[in-house]
Design a protein around this motif. Structure first.
Motif, PDB file in Angstrom:
ATOM      1  N   ASP B 135      12.093 -31.585  21.529  1.00 48.50           N
ATOM      2  CA  ASP B 135      11.520 -30.251  21.412  1.00 48.50           C
ATOM      3  C   ASP B 135      12.504 -29.181  21.865  1.00 48.50           C
ATOM      4  O   ASP B 135      12.607 -28.114  21.239  1.00 48.50           O
ATOM      5  CB  ASP B 135      10.225 -30.159  22.228  1.00 48.50           C
ATOM      6  N   VAL B 136      13.247 -29.440  22.949  1.00 45.21           N
ATOM      7  CA  VAL B 136      14.239 -28.462  23.419  1.00 45.21           C
ATOM      8  C   VAL B 136      15.322 -28.269  22.349  1.00 45.21           C
ATOM      9  O   VAL B 136      15.719 -27.138  22.047  1.00 45.21           O
ATOM     10  CB  VAL B 136      14.848 -28.898  24.769  1.00 45.21           C
ATOM     11  N   ALA B 137      15.782 -29.370  21.747  1.00 49.22           N
ATOM     12  CA  ALA B 137      16.825 -29.270  20.717  1.00 49.22           C
ATOM     13  C   ALA B 137      16.298 -28.564  19.466  1.00 49.22           C
ATOM     14  O   ALA B 137      17.065 -27.962  18.723  1.00 49.22           O
ATOM     15  CB  ALA B 137      17.357 -30.657  20.357  1.00 49.22           C
ATOM     16  N   CYS B 138      14.982 -28.635  19.234  1.00 47.40           N
ATOM     17  CA  CYS B 138      14.369 -27.932  18.102  1.00 47.40           C
ATOM     18  C   CYS B 138      13.969 -26.516  18.488  1.00 47.40           C
ATOM     19  O   CYS B 138      13.283 -25.826  17.733  1.00 47.40           O
ATOM     20  CB  CYS B 138      13.155 -28.694  17.594  1.00 47.40           C
ATOM     21  N   ASN B 139      14.369 -26.087  19.703  1.00 48.94           N
ATOM     22  CA  ASN B 139      14.097 -24.731  20.160  1.00 48.94           C
ATOM     23  C   ASN B 139      12.605 -24.428  20.293  1.00 48.94           C
ATOM     24  O   ASN B 139      12.120 -23.374  19.896  1.00 48.94           O
ATOM     25  CB  ASN B 139      14.779 -23.719  19.217  1.00 48.94           C
ATOM     26  N   GLU B 140      11.889 -25.387  20.899  1.00 46.34           N
ATOM     27  CA  GLU B 140      10.462 -25.177  21.188  1.00 46.34           C
ATOM     28  C   GLU B 140      10.188 -25.535  22.645  1.00 46.34           C
ATOM     29  O   GLU B 140      10.886 -26.366  23.225  1.00 46.34           O
ATOM     30  CB  GLU B 140       9.602 -26.120  20.345  1.00 46.34           C
ATOM     31  N   VAL B 141       9.149 -24.953  23.230  1.00 48.75           N
ATOM     32  CA  VAL B 141       8.681 -25.407  24.534  1.00 48.75           C
ATOM     33  C   VAL B 141       8.138 -26.829  24.329  1.00 48.75           C
ATOM     34  O   VAL B 141       7.362 -27.065  23.397  1.00 48.75           O
ATOM     35  CB  VAL B 141       7.575 -24.487  25.082  1.00 48.75           C
ATOM     36  N   PRO B 142       8.581 -27.803  25.149  1.00 47.70           N
ATOM     37  CA  PRO B 142       8.147 -29.185  24.952  1.00 47.70           C
ATOM     38  C   PRO B 142       6.627 -29.291  24.841  1.00 47.70           C
ATOM     39  O   PRO B 142       5.893 -28.721  25.649  1.00 47.70           O
ATOM     40  CB  PRO B 142       8.664 -29.889  26.207  1.00 47.70           C
ATOM     41  N   VAL B 143       6.174 -30.021  23.832  1.00 49.17           N
ATOM     42  CA  VAL B 143       4.749 -30.097  23.546  1.00 49.17           C
ATOM     43  C   VAL B 143       3.979 -30.703  24.716  1.00 49.17           C
ATOM     44  O   VAL B 143       2.841 -30.312  24.981  1.00 49.17           O
ATOM     45  CB  VAL B 143       4.496 -30.851  22.210  1.00 49.17           C
ATOM     46  N   ILE B 144       4.595 -31.638  25.468  1.00 48.78           N
ATOM     47  CA  ILE B 144       3.841 -32.252  26.569  1.00 48.78           C
ATOM     48  C   ILE B 144       3.703 -31.319  27.775  1.00 48.78           C
ATOM     49  O   ILE B 144       2.969 -31.622  28.703  1.00 48.78           O
ATOM     50  CB  ILE B 144       4.439 -33.604  27.041  1.00 48.78           C
ATOM     51  N   PHE B 145       4.431 -30.185  27.785  1.00 45.15           N
ATOM     52  CA  PHE B 145       4.285 -29.225  28.886  1.00 45.15           C
ATOM     53  C   PHE B 145       3.169 -28.222  28.581  1.00 45.15           C
ATOM     54  O   PHE B 145       2.673 -27.540  29.465  1.00 45.15           O
ATOM     55  CB  PHE B 145       5.580 -28.442  29.126  1.00 45.15           C
ATOM     56  N   ARG B 146       2.864 -28.083  27.299  1.00 45.12           N
ATOM     57  CA  ARG B 146       1.786 -27.167  26.907  1.00 45.12           C
ATOM     58  C   ARG B 146       0.444 -27.874  27.094  1.00 45.12           C
ATOM     59  O   ARG B 146       0.393 -29.062  27.358  1.00 45.12           O
ATOM     60  CB  ARG B 146       2.004 -26.759  25.443  1.00 45.12           C
ATOM     61  N   ARG B 147      -0.643 -27.157  26.911  1.00 41.93           N
ATOM     62  CA  ARG B 147      -1.949 -27.746  27.198  1.00 41.93           C
ATOM     63  C   ARG B 147      -2.419 -28.630  26.061  1.00 41.93           C
ATOM     64  O   ARG B 147      -3.468 -28.382  25.460  1.00 41.93           O
ATOM     65  CB  ARG B 147      -2.988 -26.646  27.460  1.00 41.93           C
TER      66      ARG B 147
ATOM     67  N   VAL C  29       1.138 -31.009  33.940  1.00 38.10           N
ATOM     68  CA  VAL C  29       2.323 -31.791  33.561  1.00 38.10           C
ATOM     69  C   VAL C  29       3.538 -30.872  33.443  1.00 38.10           C
ATOM     70  O   VAL C  29       4.603 -31.130  34.014  1.00 38.10           O
ATOM     71  CB  VAL C  29       2.093 -32.539  32.224  1.00 38.10           C
ATOM     72  N   GLY C  30       3.362 -29.775  32.694  1.00 40.35           N
ATOM     73  CA  GLY C  30       4.468 -28.834  32.511  1.00 40.35           C
ATOM     74  C   GLY C  30       4.845 -28.154  33.812  1.00 40.35           C
ATOM     75  O   GLY C  30       6.032 -27.971  34.107  1.00 40.35           O
ATOM     76  N   ILE C  31       3.846 -27.786  34.599  1.00 40.29           N
ATOM     77  CA  ILE C  31       4.113 -27.077  35.851  1.00 40.29           C
ATOM     78  C   ILE C  31       4.880 -27.975  36.817  1.00 40.29           C
ATOM     79  O   ILE C  31       5.874 -27.555  37.431  1.00 40.29           O
ATOM     80  CB  ILE C  31       2.799 -26.559  36.466  1.00 40.29           C
ATOM     81  N   PHE C  32       4.471 -29.237  36.923  1.00 35.67           N
ATOM     82  CA  PHE C  32       5.192 -30.173  37.789  1.00 35.67           C
ATOM     83  C   PHE C  32       6.621 -30.389  37.281  1.00 35.67           C
ATOM     84  O   PHE C  32       7.585 -30.354  38.062  1.00 35.67           O
ATOM     85  CB  PHE C  32       4.448 -31.513  37.870  1.00 35.67           C
ATOM     86  N   ALA C  33       6.763 -30.589  35.973  1.00 35.45           N
ATOM     87  CA  ALA C  33       8.091 -30.861  35.410  1.00 35.45           C
ATOM     88  C   ALA C  33       9.031 -29.677  35.655  1.00 35.45           C
ATOM     89  O   ALA C  33      10.181 -29.849  36.071  1.00 35.45           O
ATOM     90  CB  ALA C  33       7.998 -31.172  33.915  1.00 35.45           C
ATOM     91  N   ILE C  34       8.524 -28.454  35.414  1.00 33.01           N
ATOM     92  CA  ILE C  34       9.375 -27.274  35.586  1.00 33.01           C
ATOM     93  C   ILE C  34       9.686 -27.063  37.069  1.00 33.01           C
ATOM     94  O   ILE C  34      10.820 -26.720  37.441  1.00 33.01           O
ATOM     95  CB  ILE C  34       8.687 -26.023  34.988  1.00 33.01           C
ATOM     96  N   ALA C  35       8.700 -27.275  37.942  1.00 32.03           N
ATOM     97  CA  ALA C  35       8.945 -27.146  39.380  1.00 32.03           C
ATOM     98  C   ALA C  35      10.012 -28.143  39.823  1.00 32.03           C
ATOM     99  O   ALA C  35      10.928 -27.806  40.584  1.00 32.03           O
ATOM    100  CB  ALA C  35       7.648 -27.389  40.167  1.00 32.03           C
ATOM    101  N   ALA C 137      14.223 -25.167  29.426  1.00 37.79           N
ATOM    102  CA  ALA C 137      12.995 -25.925  29.139  1.00 37.79           C
ATOM    103  C   ALA C 137      11.834 -24.987  28.803  1.00 37.79           C
ATOM    104  O   ALA C 137      10.907 -25.374  28.099  1.00 37.79           O
ATOM    105  CB  ALA C 137      12.621 -26.824  30.309  1.00 37.79           C
ATOM    106  N   CYS C 138      11.893 -23.761  29.321  1.00 39.98           N
ATOM    107  CA  CYS C 138      10.862 -22.758  28.992  1.00 39.98           C
ATOM    108  C   CYS C 138      11.230 -21.977  27.729  1.00 39.98           C
ATOM    109  O   CYS C 138      10.582 -20.991  27.395  1.00 39.98           O
ATOM    110  CB  CYS C 138      10.668 -21.798  30.146  1.00 39.98           C
ATOM    111  N   ASN C 139      12.297 -22.430  27.042  1.00 39.91           N
ATOM    112  CA  ASN C 139      12.715 -21.800  25.789  1.00 39.91           C
ATOM    113  C   ASN C 139      13.139 -20.345  25.955  1.00 39.91           C
ATOM    114  O   ASN C 139      12.767 -19.469  25.161  1.00 39.91           O
ATOM    115  CB  ASN C 139      11.591 -21.936  24.754  1.00 39.91           C
ATOM    116  N   GLU C 140      13.918 -20.086  27.005  1.00 42.30           N
ATOM    117  CA  GLU C 140      14.491 -18.750  27.220  1.00 42.30           C
ATOM    118  C   GLU C 140      15.985 -18.860  27.453  1.00 42.30           C
ATOM    119  O   GLU C 140      16.460 -19.881  27.948  1.00 42.30           O
ATOM    120  CB  GLU C 140      13.901 -18.120  28.486  1.00 42.30           C
ATOM    121  N   VAL C 141      16.728 -17.792  27.143  1.00 40.21           N
ATOM    122  CA  VAL C 141      18.119 -17.735  27.558  1.00 40.21           C
ATOM    123  C   VAL C 141      18.126 -17.667  29.088  1.00 40.21           C
ATOM    124  O   VAL C 141      17.399 -16.866  29.672  1.00 40.21           O
ATOM    125  CB  VAL C 141      18.826 -16.494  26.970  1.00 40.21           C
ATOM    126  N   PRO C 142      18.911 -18.538  29.760  1.00 39.33           N
ATOM    127  CA  PRO C 142      18.892 -18.565  31.230  1.00 39.33           C
ATOM    128  C   PRO C 142      19.102 -17.173  31.819  1.00 39.33           C
ATOM    129  O   PRO C 142      20.000 -16.437  31.407  1.00 39.33           O
ATOM    130  CB  PRO C 142      20.065 -19.496  31.565  1.00 39.33           C
TER     131      PRO C 142
END
Lengths: 199, 199, 199
Positions: B135-147, C29-35, C137-142
């Motif tokens: 998902d990161v390489a496809c320029n999307e927020v990873p689907v498993i991080f979304r709800r 899941v996303g919140i833990f991963a990003i943290a 991972a949040c799909n933003e330019v750092p």
């Protein structure tokens, strides 16, 4: 001669990162970071995957300073407005670097006694993944994954030629030179004639 | 039997990468790269973090060729228009692979004498981070991080069950089978009933 | 004292990941991963590049559970609406962590006998790349690559000061304290006066 092409390749890859980061309005931190991952990201990923240590730029810190100088001077040059430089300006040195890094990546892998399949795979990773990481960090889909003019394909053929010549007993210098010739001529031909993969 | 599920899991994960890359109009280079990181990214990241060498696909280059074949044939199949295949078509084999890779990732970590906390963590990383990198390489927020519908949660419970059964003295085959059963049944139930994490 | 600042730094970095992930509507899941990647991504990348093993959180799994607790409690706190917390609320502890992680990253690298250039480079990577991975991972330019208020620059000067004091014979505690002081005061000054890099 190969040393000159290596230096030229590193400078060109770093400079392609400077162009991309400058276009997106990054400051020196971003420009240096993008230049660095573009120049060294492919080889670093290869070495992490193969567990080769130490990394080139850890063993030779001059590369870090060189990249910093390229980021600094490149940014000043681009901002000065005296130069009009974009990706088209660097197609030739970039194509030479592409061939060299393919050959070197394949050579390192084969020296570890690994399979030719992994050798060619790592040749392509070495030559192209710096650009992939650059694009991901710039929040774009990597340009080599889109339907662009042949690029990874040039690295693939260059790696294949390097392996075939080495397997046939050719010496290192000849095999590397042939790789560079194959990658550069195919890349320039593809850019000139807008050639894409059929699928 | 486990060998068949492993092969099925790799093929399914790779194919989910092909679907995603094809949808975004990538060429064969992009489709192969996305298929490869989806199938092998999770296990590769686990092994880099644990310093386990060599990587599975470095030691067994047939996996690289298999992924290339899946990318090539999958692309032809999707472009032909004869098949209508999307993520829903692969939910069952994907769920089986999810359970197996969770169990295997946990097993490898526990074999190194590491803590059950790290064992379960690495089980989840093995099973889910291929999709995150995709998902990161496809320029999307990873689907498993979304709800989304439960996915990482299934890997977490499968890893936990694997650890608990091993700690209770169950043999490997039984513990792996239980993991697959837990992950797959929870995943299918979550998809059917659109179940999400409460927070 | 340094132990307290380290814990404070880890908690703050993890919490900055919670804020970012919560803002984007991610689930636990996303919140833990990003943290987790925000708190441990920089040090993990440094250790992968230097081939240092085992990773901090692999050797001390309590950090994984701590991050999970921060993700869980932080999410409940943010959702409850009783607290209004954003990046501005954590600028001070974040700045202290920035200085500490710069010093520690530089120290680990110099202990391996590597060049000061690599020491300072790894200090900056340790302190800032967790945030870079979080943003990717949040799909933003750092954020540190954009023209923000000085951040990587603070880590750079803190790492430089650490190296200079160690080279001059200062003891570890003094050098780390000076690094924290430099990073935190420069960072707070830059935020207060909206200071950016000139280029």
């Amino acid at each position: 001669m190969l040393g000159i092409i290596e230096l030229l390749g590193v400078v060109t890859f770093a400079f392609s990162g400077v162009i991309e980061a400058h276009r997106r309005g990054m400051d020196l931190v971003g420009i240096f970071a993008i230049a660095f991952v573009t120049a060294f990201g492919g080889g670093t990923l290869r070495d992490l995957l193969l567990d080769r240590t130490p990394l080139l730029w850890v063993a030779e810190p001059g590369y870090v300073l060189l990249t910093l100088a390229i980021a600094f001077l490149g940014t000043l040059a681009l901002r000065s407005g005296f130069f009009y430089i974009n990706e088209s300006s660097i197609i030739l040195p970039d194509a030479l670097g592409l061939g060299l890094f393919s050959a070197v990546g394949t050579a390192f892998t084969l020296q570890m006694g690994l399979s030719p399949v992994i050798g060619v795979f790592m040749g392509v990773v070495s030559a192209t993944f710096g650009g992939v990481i650059r694009d991901v960090a710039c929040n774009e889909v990597p340009v080599i994954f889109r339907r662009g003019q042949l690029y990874a394909t040039c690295a693939f053929l260059a790696s294949l030629v390097f392996w075939a010549l080495q397997a046939a007993g050719a010496d290192y210098g000849l095999a590397v030179s042939a790789s560079i010739l194959v990658a550069a001529s195919l890349r320039l031909w593809a850019v000139k004639n807008d050639v894409h993969l059929p699928i």
